[in-house]
Design a protein around this motif. Sequence first.
Motif, PDB file in Angstrom:
ATOM      1  N   MET A   1     -63.311  60.989 -21.593  1.00  0.00           N
ATOM      2  CA  MET A   1     -62.278  61.339 -22.868  1.00  0.00           C
ATOM      3  C   MET A   1     -63.500  61.568 -24.436  1.00  0.00           C
ATOM      4  O   MET A   1     -63.842  60.635 -24.722  1.00  0.00           O
ATOM      5  N   GLN A   2     -62.889  62.297 -25.107  1.00  0.00           N
ATOM      6  CA  GLN A   2     -63.659  62.461 -25.844  1.00  0.00           C
ATOM      7  C   GLN A   2     -63.034  61.336 -27.005  1.00  0.00           C
ATOM      8  O   GLN A   2     -61.546  61.537 -27.867  1.00  0.00           O
ATOM      9  N   LYS A   3     -63.180  60.971 -28.624  1.00  0.00           N
ATOM     10  CA  LYS A   3     -63.273  60.310 -28.951  1.00  0.00           C
ATOM     11  C   LYS A   3     -63.611  60.888 -30.676  1.00  0.00           C
ATOM     12  O   LYS A   3     -64.648  60.507 -30.784  1.00  0.00           O
ATOM     13  N   ILE A   4     -62.122  61.223 -31.633  1.00  0.00           N
ATOM     14  CA  ILE A   4     -62.238  61.823 -32.486  1.00  0.00           C
ATOM     15  C   ILE A   4     -61.244  60.482 -33.444  1.00  0.00           C
ATOM     16  O   ILE A   4     -60.965  60.508 -33.566  1.00  0.00           O
ATOM     17  N   ALA A   5     -62.539  60.841 -34.785  1.00  0.00           N
ATOM     18  CA  ALA A   5     -61.942  59.971 -36.119  1.00  0.00           C
ATOM     19  C   ALA A   5     -59.945  60.750 -36.255  1.00  0.00           C
ATOM     20  O   ALA A   5     -60.265  61.831 -36.678  1.00  0.00           O
ATOM     21  N   PHE A   6     -60.000  59.843 -36.262  1.00  0.00           N
ATOM     22  CA  PHE A   6     -58.632  60.292 -37.583  1.00  0.00           C
ATOM     23  C   PHE A   6     -58.011  59.449 -38.434  1.00  0.00           C
ATOM     24  O   PHE A   6     -56.605  58.699 -38.555  1.00  0.00           O
ATOM     25  N   ASN A   7     -59.148  59.645 -39.715  1.00  0.00           N
ATOM     26  CA  ASN A   7     -59.129  58.963 -40.257  1.00  0.00           C
ATOM     27  C   ASN A   7     -58.831  59.380 -41.683  1.00  0.00           C
ATOM     28  O   ASN A   7     -57.848  59.033 -42.978  1.00  0.00           O
ATOM     29  N   GLU A   8     -58.557  60.789 -41.579  1.00  0.00           N
ATOM     30  CA  GLU A   8     -57.905  61.707 -42.723  1.00  0.00           C
ATOM     31  C   GLU A   8     -57.150  62.355 -43.073  1.00  0.00           C
ATOM     32  O   GLU A   8     -55.821  62.039 -41.655  1.00  0.00           O
ATOM     33  N   ASN A   9     -56.414  61.933 -44.353  1.00  0.00           N
ATOM     34  CA  ASN A   9     -55.266  63.178 -44.865  1.00  0.00           C
ATOM     35  C   ASN A   9     -54.026  62.014 -44.123  1.00  0.00           C
ATOM     36  O   ASN A   9     -52.900  62.338 -43.788  1.00  0.00           O
ATOM     37  N   TRP A  10     -53.785  60.235 -44.313  1.00  0.00           N
ATOM     38  CA  TRP A  10     -52.921  59.201 -44.281  1.00  0.00           C
ATOM     39  C   TRP A  10     -52.748  60.034 -45.993  1.00  0.00           C
ATOM     40  O   TRP A  10     -52.749  59.665 -46.535  1.00  0.00           O
ATOM     41  N   GLU A  11     -51.022  58.808 -45.863  1.00  0.00           N
ATOM     42  CA  GLU A  11     -50.700  58.145 -46.723  1.00  0.00           C
ATOM     43  C   GLU A  11     -50.341  57.419 -47.006  1.00  0.00           C
ATOM     44  O   GLU A  11     -49.558  57.009 -45.546  1.00  0.00           O
ATOM     45  N   VAL A  12     -50.233  56.255 -47.584  1.00  0.00           N
ATOM     46  CA  VAL A  12     -49.258  55.458 -47.876  1.00  0.00           C
ATOM     47  C   VAL A  12     -48.745  54.995 -49.640  1.00  0.00           C
ATOM     48  O   VAL A  12     -48.199  55.522 -50.008  1.00  0.00           O
TER      49      VAL A  12
END
Length: 732
Positions: A1-12
């Motif tokens: 399994m490739q582990k990919i950072a998913f931290n950019e371009n969020w909104e809150v």
Amino acid sequence: MQKIAFNENWEVRVLHSKERWKQITLPHDAMISEKRSSMSAGIHNIGYFEANDYEYQKKFQIGEQEREAHFELEFEGVYRNATVYVNDKEALFHPYGYTKFAVNLDPYLYYGAENTIRVIARNSDQPNSRWYSGTGIYRPVWVYKGPKEHLLPYGIKIRTLSVNEPAKIEISIDATSAGIAEISVFEEDSEQKPAVSTGQVEITQNDAGYHATMQMSVPNARLWDTDHPQLYRAKVRFGEDTQEAVFGIRLIEYGPVHGLTINGRHVILKGACIHHDNGILGACAFPEAEKRKVRLHKEQGYNALRSAHNPCSEALLQAADRLGMLIMDEYVDCWYIHKTKYDYVNYLEEWWPKDLKDMVEKDYNHPSVIMYSTGNEVAETGEKRGIELTKNFTEYLHRLDASRPVSCGINIFFNFLYSAGFGVYSDDKAEQEAKAPVGSEFYNTLAGIFGDTTMKMGASLPMCDVKTRDAYANMDIAGYNYGILRYRKDLKKYPNRLILGSETFCKDTWKWLEMAKENERIIGDFVWAGMDYLGEAGIGSWEYEQYAPKNAPKEGWLTAGSGRLDILGMPNGEAAYTRVVYGKQDAAIAVKPLCDQGSHSPSAWKLTQAQESWSYEGHDGEKAEVEVYARGDFAELWLNGRRIGKKKIPATLRTYFTVPYEHGVLKAVIYDRLGNRLTSTALTSAAEQTQISITPERASAQAGEIVFVPITYTDPAGIRKPGEMHRIRIDV
């Protein structure tokens, strides 16, 4: 399994508000930007911050060609009561704010179109924590991508079976189907070198799924310990899928004969308790901040940290692995008796098996994790239901991970008080907490007034033994919170009991260590606290009226104030004392600040307010209280070449002098009982000129990394001037 950072371009944004979405990058703590007010429902517990509910969202594309791939979305930590929606469909609810959780994205994804992840984090139901919790997605988020038939995330588990040559390790593998797994083991820092061990194993189906276990030999293994934090990397190929796991080869053993050993060598835990926040960064678990926290504690002589009172972050464990720090990872602060009105009691009975499984999966391959703790000051351990729960926790953790011991931090005196109807915590008191000092706040106040002996003397009562013995029998290592006066008695009464000072006062540092040297069944100590933290505002502060006037608003208090390191990571005199006791340095001088005025607030958690400074311009002739910490028989104090006096060093390694302040050099010379000079140490006054020194802690950094830049009042030579007080403006 490739582990990919998913931290950019969020909104809150605040939940159910009409405010515009704010662009952010994870990790993100929404609470640190909230207003602080004495009207905060979480009051001093969370540093007087207001709390709210928030929604996060992220839009992303998945190509049509990805239909044959498998996707999982992992959150390392969301505080709290998180609900995850994928394309407007509820995919998962996770109540605990400190454990990881994952969402299988496959049933919800749109291929060749835009997808939306939405996360609700609820924290408005206050009070729900006894310290600053933060709000929102405060730890990283990852996407796992792989083929439909794949190794499970956290599907590689490695433990050491033997450190004799050749070392032997056991590798367990979990997958989604049967097949052959090929394994290669490398030294982690040797990317180009050949594997040190290889093998293959067949994955077959059993009642729990698709699983395989095999043993491997590692010749000439470089063992992991606190002085040699050597790591290895296992690469597992399974069909079209590949996954890696970093681990260390080290063997933990524990028992009444040799106490705690690592790789066959007796180890004493010289530890500190820490909370999860990172000061001005709030709850955000940035790798650089977590690594800095570990490094700063190691520099003070600590070799162990207790994650109080919740599982620590993956980033902190990675730092501990690489820097050689031992970790006791703790599960939770409450069981079924409320400490605050809306705390985790409402979910624990249903969720604890999954919570502990999530914690163990995160910790399993980390050599730094040597012990689990199931709770903190849970008075439930003094009654039948809680004693049984203690056993259930311990046995379940043993099934998940047979390689590590299990403990629990019990405040011995509190258990007795609860059984006598004077419980520190209760559901009724949780209701009253915001109205008047009750529960832990009440006893913290008493401890501040009467000193550190309050809980220690109480713990020595005979009934305190009765109300803890059965729970201690249901764990591997007995955790004593403030129970040092019981150590010698209980060692005799319970010949198979291992004792851990799971929470202690700095004043007892020398005393407990000497007892541990005499009896290996005292395996160590965790002082409260290592680094200062947000929340529990003011309980450990030793502040003077000029900084905290009596008429100042309550929300002026932000941190607990009980750390050996302050909230910015600067060591105080207590840290200097710790370094000497733990053998990090031979001698140190600390001076009670001459610039402080008025009476100070009481705190049982402070040994002294002294600082390592002799820079108090404008105070010439005033009496300075000087503390010398040293391993030796005599301490001789000199000021500007004049001999002030010579005193015998007590067993506690603390010697006191009073001397009129005079600008210059204050020097201590240490001698043995025969008059031989052992060592010396000195403090030098800063020059008259004051400047602002801005000194990055690192010489360089990559884009996107955090760099800590202390801003300090010093003289031109860089000598700190703690007495300076000015208002400054900083633009970045």
